[in-house]
Design a protein around this motif. Sequence first.
Motif, PDB file in Angstrom:
ATOM      1  N   GLN A  92      90.398  57.426 -21.046  1.00 16.27           N
ATOM      2  CA  GLN A  92      90.200  56.484 -19.942  1.00 16.27           C
ATOM      3  C   GLN A  92      91.270  56.663 -18.868  1.00 16.27           C
ATOM      4  N   ASP A 144      90.456  59.198 -16.331  1.00 15.76           N
ATOM      5  CA  ASP A 144      89.576  58.706 -15.272  1.00 15.76           C
ATOM      6  C   ASP A 144      90.380  58.097 -14.127  1.00 15.76           C
ATOM      7  N   ASP A 145      91.459  57.393 -14.464  1.00 16.31           N
ATOM      8  CA  ASP A 145      92.315  56.813 -13.426  1.00 16.31           C
ATOM      9  C   ASP A 145      92.924  57.909 -12.556  1.00 16.31           C
ATOM     10  N   ARG A 191      91.589  60.853 -12.007  1.00 19.22           N
ATOM     11  CA  ARG A 191      90.502  61.396 -11.185  1.00 19.22           C
ATOM     12  C   ARG A 191      90.318  60.587  -9.907  1.00 19.22           C
ATOM     13  N   VAL A 192      90.411  59.285 -10.024  1.00 18.87           N
ATOM     14  CA  VAL A 192      90.274  58.431  -8.847  1.00 18.87           C
ATOM     15  C   VAL A 192      91.416  58.689  -7.864  1.00 18.87           C
ATOM     16  N   GLU A 232      85.168  61.751  -8.799  1.00 16.97           N
ATOM     17  CA  GLU A 232      84.362  60.699  -9.384  1.00 16.97           C
ATOM     18  C   GLU A 232      84.756  60.499 -10.849  1.00 16.97           C
ATOM     19  N   ARG A 233      84.548  59.288 -11.324  1.00 15.08           N
ATOM     20  CA  ARG A 233      84.835  58.996 -12.731  1.00 15.08           C
ATOM     21  C   ARG A 233      83.849  59.737 -13.639  1.00 15.08           C
ATOM     22  N   THR A 248      84.324  60.048 -17.738  1.00 15.28           N
ATOM     23  CA  THR A 248      85.191  59.927 -18.904  1.00 15.28           C
ATOM     24  C   THR A 248      84.975  61.087 -19.877  1.00 15.28           C
TER      25      THR A 248
END
Length: 577
Positions: free
Chosen positions: A119, A122-123, A125-126, A131-132, A134
């Motif tokens: 997770q 994903d942070d 990536r932002v 784009e998210r 996972t």
Amino acid sequence: MDADRPTAVDRARRAAGSVLGAVGRWFARRELSWPGMLGALLGLAAAMTPSLLPRPTLYLGFIAGVGAALGYALGVLVAWVVRRTGLPLPPARVRRVAWRVLSWAGPVLAVVVVVVGCQWQDDVRVLVGEERRTSSAFLVGVLALAVGLALIALGRALRRLSRRVSRLLGRWVPASVASLLGVVVVTLLVYWLAAGVLFRVVVDVADSVYAGTNAGTPDGVEPVTSPLRSGSPASAVSWDSLGRQGRAFVAGGPSTDEIAEVTGERATEPIRVYAGLDSADDAAGRAQLAVEELERTGAFDRSVLVVAGATGTGWTEPQQMAALEYLWGGDTAIATIQYSFLPSWLSFLVDADRASEAGRLLFDAVHARWAELPEDDRPQLVSYGLSLGSFAAQAPFGSVGDLTARVDGALYVGTPNFTPLWRTITAERDPGSPQWQPVVDDGRTVRFASDGTGLVTQAGTWDSPRVAYLQHASDPVVWWSWDLLTRQPDWLAEPRGPDVSGRVRWFPVLTFVQVTVDQFFGVSVPDGHGHNYASQVVAAWAAVTEPPGWTDAELADLQSLIDETLTLPTLPGADVG
């Protein structure tokens, strides 16, 4: 019939079940070290923390396995030290309870760590504009387990080997000395195999593969006919000697019609000079050949003359070159030489001296001829380089004073951390300015920015000659250093850049592994992050060379045009640095 066959996922689940079953049996027989397993859990947790860039599943699982193995080794080492000091062991009942707790709680905590770590990716990536999506915690966990167990098994095998060597040596020397010698002998053997035999095999294979690649020509590239390009019929440099990247360089760039359409004025055909590995016997010969090409093409009569450093394969960024040529209506000349055909990550290990030598010899040769011209009748002399090319381009200069005494401007993009001039300038930054974007002498001569516009919006006067460094806080090429093995870097201890996660932490050895792996997909992230600077090139060149007549809106339009017509390689490991 085919419907009854197990799928790849089914096979992976069965394999994972088998491995987990083996681990469970190891726990039952207590063949694993309890302190080691606790250390492995902590190492796994550290490895799952974010680094500079989001990691694909394969890399994420690999690093997690390495972290677990390192943690296991550290736990075993701590237990050994405790035993050597003579401290009493906990009672047997306490040890049994500890094993039960770890055997039940350990797997649960490991799953939680892997899920949360995915997770966190994903942070990141932002932060870098992606784009998210996972990562699969299941696949990461399986990979981590496989890699971790493989490394632990390898460590155990080496320990058994060192004990056998010690017993053999114990026939002639005291036991304590034999134990130490056994470790030393095995360590030297591993180093010889890894740094000698294995590395040589990798280099030999890379030589074979990339030599063939260097002999090829990119799709769509045709031999040049213009006398203003190396490799043309009028050139002393043959087309075949240029190498793959040299052929792409001299055949690329905007035409006079394309430049005129953007500027609205009559354009001049840009000059591009290149000498490949096969163009001369050595770097000195290639540098001299480049000067002769500059003379032949009339490059010393142009408004701007750029001496460019190339990356490991001889590549120069098309966006950077085209931006300069558009800004100056084609009244430019760019010269570079090749020193290797290996990708930069490998070229750094085996050809760093060649890169430095090529950069120094080329600039010195061009500067010597340029300095003979009257001061009021010679082109702007600009030093430029991207990534390993930036390292090569800065090699001729020992200090900022040396640099500004011999150039009219300099633009360095994504400079590797091991570049001496960059390190010196960064170390001398003004108090309070962060390492990721330092301020040097109030920005009077040298300026750092994460984008081209940021170079001119800084407060204060920017004197000429202007020296500019573009670097992103999330660029692993800029921040990779051997120092990461043992010391927390300033870019993590100080306030961080906007695209670096606040969850990034420094861990000995492990952070080095993370940032090393980050480099393989540094250009796969969107523009403005990682090692991707394509969207900042127009403003950066305009800031350094100050072409007349351009408005901010026109610069933005030109950048949009370049973004639409030129793209970077996006595959992990592509040689753009």
